[in-house]
Design a protein around this motif. Sequence first.
Motif, short mmCIF file in Angstrom:
data_model
loop_
_atom_site.label_atom_id
_atom_site.label_comp_id
_atom_site.label_asym_id
_atom_site.label_seq_id
_atom_site.Cartn_x
_atom_site.Cartn_y
_atom_site.Cartn_z
N LEU A 184 4.15 2.98 -0.19
CA LEU A 184 4.40 2.07 -1.31
C LEU A 184 5.90 1.85 -1.50
O LEU A 184 6.69 2.80 -1.41
CB LEU A 184 3.81 2.65 -2.61
N PRO A 185 6.31 0.62 -1.80
CA PRO A 185 7.72 0.37 -2.10
C PRO A 185 8.17 1.18 -3.33
O PRO A 185 7.40 1.36 -4.26
CB PRO A 185 7.76 -1.14 -2.40
N LYS A 186 9.40 1.62 -3.31
CA LYS A 186 9.92 2.47 -4.38
C LYS A 186 9.88 1.76 -5.73
O LYS A 186 9.53 2.37 -6.75
CB LYS A 186 11.37 2.88 -4.05
N LYS A 187 10.19 0.48 -5.76
CA LYS A 187 10.19 -0.27 -7.02
C LYS A 187 8.79 -0.33 -7.63
O LYS A 187 8.61 -0.22 -8.84
CB LYS A 187 10.71 -1.69 -6.79
N LEU A 188 7.78 -0.52 -6.75
CA LEU A 188 6.39 -0.57 -7.23
C LEU A 188 5.96 0.78 -7.78
O LEU A 188 5.27 0.86 -8.80
CB LEU A 188 5.47 -1.01 -6.09
N GLN A 189 6.37 1.86 -7.11
CA GLN A 189 6.07 3.21 -7.60
C GLN A 189 6.63 3.43 -9.00
O GLN A 189 5.94 3.93 -9.89
CB GLN A 189 6.66 4.27 -6.66
N ASN A 207 2.58 7.34 -1.49
CA ASN A 207 3.95 7.04 -1.93
C ASN A 207 4.88 6.73 -0.77
O ASN A 207 5.87 6.01 -0.92
CB ASN A 207 4.52 8.21 -2.75
#
Length: 748
Positions: free
Chosen positions: A380-385, A377
Amino acid sequence: MEQVYVIMLIALGVLAIIDLVVGVSNDAVNFLNSAIGSKAVSFKTTMIVASAGVLVGALFSSGMMEIARSGIFVPSMFSFNDVMFIFLAVMIADIFLLDVFNSLGLPTSTTVSIIFELLGAAVCLALYKIYTTDDTFDNLGMYINTKKASEIVYSILLSVVLSFSIGSFVQYASRLIFTFHYEKKLKYFGAIFGGVAITAITFFILIKGLKGVSFISKEQFGWIKDNQLLILGINFVFFFVLSQILISYFKTNILKVIIIIGTFALALAFAGNDLVNFIGVPIAAFNSYEIFNGSGISGDTFMMGALADDNIVAPFYFLLFAGIVMVVTLWTSKKAKSVIETGVNLSRQGEGIEKFTPNTASRGIVRFGVAIGEGINYFLPKKLQIKIDNRFKNVERTTKMTDDEPAFDMVRASVNLMVASILISIGTSLKLPLSTTYVTFMVAMGTSFADRAWDRESAVYRIAGVFKVIGGWFFTAIVAFLLAFILAYILKVGEVFAFVALLLLLGILLYRSARKHKQKVKNEDEIKSLRKEDIGNVTEMITESSAQISKVFRKTSALYSNLIDNLSLQDLAKLKENKKDQKKLEKEIDELKSNVFYFIKNLDDNSVEASKFYILILGYLQDMVQSIDFITSNSYSHVNNNHKQLKFNQIRDLKTIDGQLQNLLQVLEDSFKTEDFSKIDLILKDKQVVLDTVSELISKQIRRIRTTETSPKNSKLYFSLLLETNDLVKSIMNLLELFKEFNELNKK
């Protein structure tokens, strides 16, 4: 002597029926887990489909029987007498081993058990022959097919890792596509998913389910193997079109079709390939007798090289009878339900009662998994998460999962069947002897893991359960080998006398096992009866609380009375039983406490006072159980450490309190059972009688210490019993006062 062999054959026939029963009880989870867990179709429909698969597979299983005849040992190196002892040792060991696992509710591999039993018994008699003929141990390889055993071990390790990993990957991808709200997605992706899944399952039937059947020649089966890609392509196109038609024009849920076909396929493959695990040995014994009968040669000298002949086939009526026995067992076996429950329980999506206790390994893996997740996490980009998390957002629940609801949805059930089918097909085409149990179980665990069914609340329990099952598989191999080895030696040395004695012993063990399992099921049903999550209002809550309190009073009364009696007799065995009974009672209270969250959620009028009342009631019940626990543990420890027995006058005084407590608890039990609370006021007024008796006995013991008492351990135990009895009575009275107060308030 030939009459003895006939009796052995009859005994092996009876053992085959018993082995079928315990074997199906163990392996039913392989093909029923997905359909039952998802509740895609009714239980009756699931059983009919599975029964049809089992019956068809049994009729087509003739080609697999050679494994028992010559797959593990070399028949030409053994006499007829030897192979009969090998087969008897294997059957007795197999029934005992599988029955133990079924009683524990744990799935194990019948393939591994039969292979290692054959190996253990054959190694035993090979070593015996080498020793008695002054042969060298270097020649052991002439007697045993060691290559097969090595392949089994290799396939175990391979199937455990691959099944879990691939199951996880496919389920993760499927969930990203369909989400938990898959109904709308099926319109767009259902036909492709159906084409892939049904193609995989039907290909599985061709490669695995119909391997070695009598109506397909070797040339035809060879053509199927040589043209696998062509068959896959044609099947995919056909089933893709068929799925699209079913979805678009008949509004059919394609997932249900996949689950029905998959259940039939796995059931067929189970019977077609695994039937050898249950009746292969008795049929091999029957074939051996046919070869030996009329030879005019002694069984000790007649060598069984002819048993390796590929043209030997199993009689059709044996296979038909075996199929019928399996179907009947499927519908009637309670132990099968226990094993299925374990598989479903470990892979269920929602909350529930955890059957396994966390261990250091499961805790460590969860911590490691959490750390890995946090690390991923971080990059990983926040939007993708957020986008991924939304795909895995489950339907919000306000109630606890009940037995009437699916343990997981149809997407996961379809993936379970599809992936298991593909892996077993590939394993078979590569001639790897993959176990159906290993593959189906580990795929189910992998898909549940990918589906986020193992969350922070349940992961340590689920992983501990998986470890226990996997450990059981390896334990099966070791114990199967050793048990069959020992039994083969006993039969070789003791011959007819050992044969009769072992059959009697097996009968006794199976009878005891059946009784214990019946009692276990009864205890579990009683615990389940205490779980009620659909309480809707205060009146229902009072009724339910009364029933629970009444049961606790009854069990507390029996426990306390039995404890005093067993302590007076210094009966360590019965005191140990008291400890077990106390743990059962403690587990029941813990079950009730586990449901508090859902109880509060479900209460219609959202009464804070009613919820608080229920929580306090459980607290007082727990106080009572803890007092009994302290009394039980101290009494057992005192006797177990061989300390001085309580004196006659101390026992007499304790029985006086016991009598008063029994009268009190009997009145309370009747009052709460009938919901007649008119006597509560009288009981509360008389509560001081028991407390005064306890106080008086404490004073008496103090005087004894100052005059005649000489045992510190004796006094410690006696004071502990009195003080905990005092706490027990106070907890009961506190509960009564609370119940009276709330009941009166509710009436207003």
